[in-house]
Scaffold this active site. Structure first.
Site: not given
Length: 246
Positions: A180-182
């Site tokens: 996951f990331c922003t």
């Protein structure tokens, strides 16, 4: 009220300067501020302003078949979080510097926010495998918040991720790993490249943290999500850490 949008879309762009000029003209006409990156692999944009010009720009982009599927994440603030408008031409809309990492023709398998929350509630995925969350962001972003018990890496730049992850890969072999990331853009590249590199148990969180906040809220997340403007970070209700009155 200021409308803030974050969006990206991978597509083959044969005319990046022409697209950048069009975006700049539309944004300036609507008095929008923010950052837009244009490359041969697509577009990445963070813009803020009044609702009508925001939607006019998005309608114009989606009228182009290359961007018909553009997905946008919205939030709001009382003040304009960007000092000016910047439209830049880049080699990549998110720098990873690995060959065959642009998801122009395929993307890595995804998991929806609702499904991930259900897995985390149960402590395993639908096949009974343990779930490990992999944070692909840098250490400064992680300091503001992350998913509980996520694997975080001591990196300062996204380009460092493959080497930083290498020592952990054997221990992750029996898990379902969800990166996951922003907003999802880094996982679009990292997950695709890592799966091609043999990590076939890796999925990506569709829509990133911001998409998770929109659909699920803060369940299993601790803290805020760092964003790249003067709001600094958003809480699970998408409220900014800093938001001076307009």
């Amino acid at each position: 009220m200021i409308v803030n949008i974050a969006a990206y879309h991978f597509a083959v762009i044969d005319d990046p300067p022409q697209l950048a000029t069009w975006v700049r003209e539309q944004a300036e006409a609507g008095e929008l501020r923010g950052t837009v990156l244009v490359a041969g692999e697509g577009i990445n944009l963070f813009l803020a302003g009044a609702a009508a010009p925001i939607e006019a720009l998005l309608d114009g982009l989606r009228a182009d078949p290359r961007f018909a599927g553009l997905v946008v994440k919205y939030s709001h603030s009382r003040s304009q979080p960007f000092a000016r408008l910047k439209v830049k031409l880049k080699k990549e809309i998110i720098a990873f510097r690995r060959d065959k990492s642009s998801p122009l023709h395929e993307r890595a398998p995804t998991v929806t926010p609702d499904t991930l929350a259900r897995w985390l509630d149960r402590g395993h995925d639908d096949d009974g495998r343990r779930v490990v969350l992999l944070d692909t962001r840098n250490r400064e972003e992680v300091d503001y918040g992350s998913f509980a018990d996520a694997l975080t890496l001591p990196i300062d730049n996204f380009t460092e991720l493959p080497e930083a992850l290498a020592p952990h890969r054997e221990a992750l072999a029996d898990a379902t790993v969800v990166s996951f990331c922003t907003g999802g853009i880094r996982c679009e590249k990292a997950a695709l490249w890592l799966r091609a590199d043999g990590m076939d148990n890796l999925l990506q969180l569709d829509g990133g943290i911001l998409g998770y906040f929109e659909q699920v809220g803060g369940r299993h997340y601790q803290g805020r999500c760092f964003v790249f403007d003067e709001r600094v970070a958003l809480d699970p209700a998408l409220q900014p850490l800093h938001d001076a009155a307009a």
